[in-house]
Design a protein around this motif. Sequence first.
Motif, PDB file in Angstrom:
ATOM      1  N   GLU A  26      -3.820   0.217  12.574  1.00  0.00           N
ATOM      2  CA  GLU A  26      -4.894   0.765  11.749  1.00  0.00           C
ATOM      3  C   GLU A  26      -6.209   0.089  12.105  1.00  0.00           C
ATOM      4  O   GLU A  26      -6.225  -1.020  12.659  1.00  0.00           O
ATOM      5  CB  GLU A  26      -4.599   0.577  10.256  1.00  0.00           C
ATOM      6  CG  GLU A  26      -4.583  -0.866   9.784  1.00  0.00           C
ATOM      7  CD  GLU A  26      -4.293  -0.990   8.302  1.00  0.00           C
ATOM      8  OE1 GLU A  26      -4.447   0.008   7.576  1.00  0.00           O
ATOM      9  OE2 GLU A  26      -3.900  -2.090   7.874  1.00  0.00           O
TER      10      GLU A  26
ATOM     11  N   THR B 196       0.855  -1.184   0.000  1.00  0.00           N
ATOM     12  CA  THR B 196       0.000   0.000   0.000  1.00  0.00           C
ATOM     13  C   THR B 196       0.890   1.232   0.000  1.00  0.00           C
ATOM     14  O   THR B 196       1.993   1.206   0.546  1.00  0.00           O
ATOM     15  CB  THR B 196      -0.928   0.016   1.236  1.00  0.00           C
ATOM     16  OG1 THR B 196      -0.131  -0.014   2.414  1.00  0.00           O
ATOM     17  CG2 THR B 196      -1.856  -1.194   1.230  1.00  0.00           C
TER      18      THR B 196
ATOM     19  N   ARG C  39       2.968  -0.728  13.035  1.00  0.00           N
ATOM     20  CA  ARG C  39       1.920   0.230  12.696  1.00  0.00           C
ATOM     21  C   ARG C  39       0.562  -0.270  13.158  1.00  0.00           C
ATOM     22  O   ARG C  39       0.360  -1.473  13.353  1.00  0.00           O
ATOM     23  CB  ARG C  39       1.895   0.509  11.183  1.00  0.00           C
ATOM     24  CG  ARG C  39       3.144   1.249  10.723  1.00  0.00           C
ATOM     25  CD  ARG C  39       3.140   1.572   9.231  1.00  0.00           C
ATOM     26  NE  ARG C  39       4.348   2.305   8.885  1.00  0.00           N
ATOM     27  CZ  ARG C  39       4.472   3.620   8.939  1.00  0.00           C
ATOM     28  NH1 ARG C  39       3.434   4.354   9.306  1.00  0.00           N
ATOM     29  NH2 ARG C  39       5.595   4.219   8.630  1.00  0.00           N
TER      30      ARG C  39
ATOM     31  N   ALA D  54       7.586   3.308   0.206  1.00  0.00           N
ATOM     32  CA  ALA D  54       6.879   2.024   0.213  1.00  0.00           C
ATOM     33  C   ALA D  54       7.190   1.238  -1.056  1.00  0.00           C
ATOM     34  O   ALA D  54       7.375   0.011  -1.014  1.00  0.00           O
ATOM     35  CB  ALA D  54       5.377   2.257   0.345  1.00  0.00           C
TER      36      ALA D  54
ATOM     37  N   ARG E  33      -6.690   5.576   8.705  1.00  0.00           N
ATOM     38  CA  ARG E  33      -5.435   6.326   8.800  1.00  0.00           C
ATOM     39  C   ARG E  33      -4.420   5.447   9.520  1.00  0.00           C
ATOM     40  O   ARG E  33      -4.550   5.179  10.700  1.00  0.00           O
ATOM     41  CB  ARG E  33      -5.671   7.624   9.573  1.00  0.00           C
ATOM     42  CG  ARG E  33      -4.470   8.549   9.705  1.00  0.00           C
ATOM     43  CD  ARG E  33      -4.902   9.792  10.463  1.00  0.00           C
ATOM     44  NE  ARG E  33      -3.856  10.784  10.597  1.00  0.00           N
ATOM     45  CZ  ARG E  33      -3.544  11.400  11.730  1.00  0.00           C
ATOM     46  NH1 ARG E  33      -4.201  11.094  12.846  1.00  0.00           N
ATOM     47  NH2 ARG E  33      -2.593  12.309  11.769  1.00  0.00           N
ATOM     48  N   ARG E  34      -3.455   4.937   8.802  1.00  0.00           N
ATOM     49  CA  ARG E  34      -2.449   4.049   9.379  1.00  0.00           C
ATOM     50  C   ARG E  34      -1.440   4.873  10.163  1.00  0.00           C
ATOM     51  O   ARG E  34      -0.882   5.832   9.656  1.00  0.00           O
ATOM     52  CB  ARG E  34      -1.767   3.261   8.268  1.00  0.00           C
ATOM     53  CG  ARG E  34      -0.908   2.121   8.757  1.00  0.00           C
ATOM     54  CD  ARG E  34      -0.281   1.365   7.596  1.00  0.00           C
ATOM     55  NE  ARG E  34      -1.278   0.700   6.779  1.00  0.00           N
ATOM     56  CZ  ARG E  34      -1.581   1.060   5.539  1.00  0.00           C
ATOM     57  NH1 ARG E  34      -0.958   2.065   4.967  1.00  0.00           N
ATOM     58  NH2 ARG E  34      -2.490   0.405   4.858  1.00  0.00           N
TER      59      ARG E  34
ATOM     60  N   GLN F 287      -3.348  10.088   2.147  1.00  0.00           N
ATOM     61  CA  GLN F 287      -2.283  10.090   3.148  1.00  0.00           C
ATOM     62  C   GLN F 287      -1.018  10.796   2.688  1.00  0.00           C
ATOM     63  O   GLN F 287      -0.237  11.260   3.509  1.00  0.00           O
ATOM     64  CB  GLN F 287      -1.947   8.645   3.558  1.00  0.00           C
ATOM     65  CG  GLN F 287      -3.103   7.951   4.263  1.00  0.00           C
ATOM     66  CD  GLN F 287      -2.671   6.667   4.957  1.00  0.00           C
ATOM     67  OE1 GLN F 287      -1.513   6.477   5.298  1.00  0.00           O
ATOM     68  NE2 GLN F 287      -3.620   5.772   5.182  1.00  0.00           N
ATOM     69  N   CYS F 288      -0.783  10.849   1.393  1.00  0.00           N
ATOM     70  CA  CYS F 288       0.414  11.528   0.891  1.00  0.00           C
ATOM     71  C   CYS F 288       0.091  13.000   0.654  1.00  0.00           C
ATOM     72  O   CYS F 288      -0.726  13.334  -0.213  1.00  0.00           O
ATOM     73  CB  CYS F 288       0.891  10.874  -0.406  1.00  0.00           C
ATOM     74  SG  CYS F 288       2.321  11.699  -1.143  1.00  0.00           S
TER      75      CYS F 288
ATOM     76  N   GLU G 271      -4.728   5.822  -0.933  1.00  0.00           N
ATOM     77  CA  GLU G 271      -3.823   6.423   0.043  1.00  0.00           C
ATOM     78  C   GLU G 271      -2.893   7.450  -0.601  1.00  0.00           C
ATOM     79  O   GLU G 271      -2.397   8.349   0.086  1.00  0.00           O
ATOM     80  CB  GLU G 271      -2.988   5.339   0.724  1.00  0.00           C
ATOM     81  CG  GLU G 271      -3.781   4.457   1.671  1.00  0.00           C
ATOM     82  CD  GLU G 271      -2.922   3.426   2.386  1.00  0.00           C
ATOM     83  OE1 GLU G 271      -3.460   2.693   3.249  1.00  0.00           O
ATOM     84  OE2 GLU G 271      -1.716   3.347   2.092  1.00  0.00           O
TER      85      GLU G 271
ATOM     86  N   THR H  90       0.880   4.158   1.567  1.00  0.00           N
ATOM     87  CA  THR H  90       1.095   4.876   2.827  1.00  0.00           C
ATOM     88  C   THR H  90       1.279   6.374   2.545  1.00  0.00           C
ATOM     89  O   THR H  90       1.030   6.848   1.442  1.00  0.00           O
ATOM     90  CB  THR H  90       2.307   4.325   3.611  1.00  0.00           C
ATOM     91  OG1 THR H  90       3.530   4.717   2.972  1.00  0.00           O
ATOM     92  CG2 THR H  90       2.243   2.818   3.739  1.00  0.00           C
TER      93      THR H  90
END
Length: 664
Positions: A591, A295, A589, A303, A551-552, A366-367, A362, A297
């Motif tokens: 989640e 994934t 991590r 990643a 949200r990890r 997330q980025c 993501e 992230t």
Amino acid sequence: MDYDLSRLGEREFEHLSQALVLAALGPGVEVFGDGPDGGREATFEGGVNLPHRDGRGRWNGFGVVQAKYLRRPGDTASGERWFAAQVKAELEKWLEPDSVRVKKGRVPDYLLMTTNVVLSPVAGGGGVDTVDRLIESYAKRLGLRDWAVWHYDKLCRLLDVHDGVRRTNAGQIVLGDVLSQIHDLLPVDPRRRESAASAAKALLEGQSDRDAACPYKGLAAFTEADASVFFGREQLAARVVGRLSRSHAEGRPLVVMGASGAGKSSLLAAGMLPALRQGQLDVAGSEAWPRALFTPTGDPLGALAAAVAAATRRSADGLAGQLRADPDRLAAWLGEDARTGDLESPPAGADRCLLVVDQFEEVFTQCTDSAARQAFIDAICAAAACDDGSAPAAAVVIGIRADFVAHLAAFPQLRAAMEAHPVLVGPMSSDELRSAVEQPAAAAGLTLELGLVDRLIDDLGPRAGRSAGAEASYEVGQLPLLSHALLVTCQRSAGTHLTLAAYQATGGIRRAVASTADDIVARLDKDHYDTARNLLLDLVQIGEGTDDTRRRMPLARLLASAPDPQRTQRVLTELAAPDARLVTIHEDRVEITHEALLRAWPTLREWIDSDRAGQLLRQRLDDDAHAWTEGNRNPVHLYQGNRLTLAAAHGVPQSLSVLVRRGV
């Protein structure tokens, strides 16, 4: 990723070695229990998934696996000398005609040795080359056809690839990295650092794959290791493989889309990957391609670099930075000699790779670095391309939630992929649902009370609006709810017989998740309840024009920023327990196990909606504050003007009180 193997004892290291050999070499491996074993932790007979060093195909014969553990490794040179001495002693024993191992066993055709010692891969460095020369000097006398050494670096790469082995041992091999992160976050607060470290240790050492007898995953997705109990999507998996063949030939990524809860992740991991491993892709040699499923992230380039390094068994030091400057570098890197920097021969077909980017949304949720986002997309599309007529460096599959598909239109390569051969993961038919319930039970040796499957299908309810006479299908997005209800039914049933009464006690498909979650938080006192609320809100990414998502979060960051790390640890333990599985702890991590929880649990929905704007602002402040601390408190990250005024109006999040408040 580097793992802390120093926390293992000799027996634990032997067990880890056995697990990795079983996972990496395939069927045919026999492991031995603790105690005298004649100089072997495992043996194998016949063909195994390990290439000859000179490229002459795969190992095929009788092989022995030996593990050598140094309790307190010192400097690299002393460790290398110790291991070389151990290897020599073992080889000498195989040459002694009166030794027990020769009298009662067989001299192997192949020898695989594992060690926690670091061996230098540099020619003339006294590490790998010294051990190779040593074994080679005995090979002819012993009749060895080939050998391999899995030392520390190799074992770390194998742990990256085989997540089941990594999860089982996470409490010992991942803890060191988490503790190091906590130390970095709390450098001048020893009491809190000790509390957070103790909480991390308790959490990670408590993780295990429990309830293995139950084939239903609850809110969690099926993985490739679960392929034997993954049913109902065979036709769709075949369609994905067929369209991947066309997309790969045309030099495009394949886009697999569907609503949250439609089963995209399970389809890709437990349906598509096993089919590709069986050679169903219409590309010669594709069954042996290295494959990376990951994934994005919040750091998609990092990643990506870590995933391809693990899959191809190569070092990717600095690759993420190179891709940021030159996204085309990925295709070139994959096409380079795959032996570069590796200890052994790479997998067959390592000049081409399969990249599966799951939860692609993501990249947008997330980025926050638009340049990194663009470079990531350019890199994977360049790897899939065949513009110059040559074969693509990679076959690329993207799994994305349907409500984020519009974001792909902003990127020409992804827009073209969407218009070419997309796959929509839609609702399952009644026959597919019946297969998804009955066949995993049969595979696990479970029986289902007569009428239970019919009741489950009735409770799902056929999809509204279908035309008369059409085959019944069911609302997309309900599979996690069905799987959770089956998991709890499994837990409530006595023995191996799943009953209607046990299912009814769960609250049914539409209430099982909420019932489980409410039961978990109801047994918490007020302080722990408040901690659970704040923790779960930290694990929700508030959507801006899109649905909310998971949200990890790094475990070290959660514990280091918590007002009471021990209380947070106790709450996480409750939420991740086998009878809950509301959150998942992935080594370092944390989640929420599935976004279905955000829809199916009214209490969590109420928490989210009570102050969406404030929660979004606090999340931004939390991310920015950590970017500031991790960036050596560079003033460029500090709020000023209207941005500072708006943040101050909502208050500093409690989670920042320890790490940041004193510096703001």
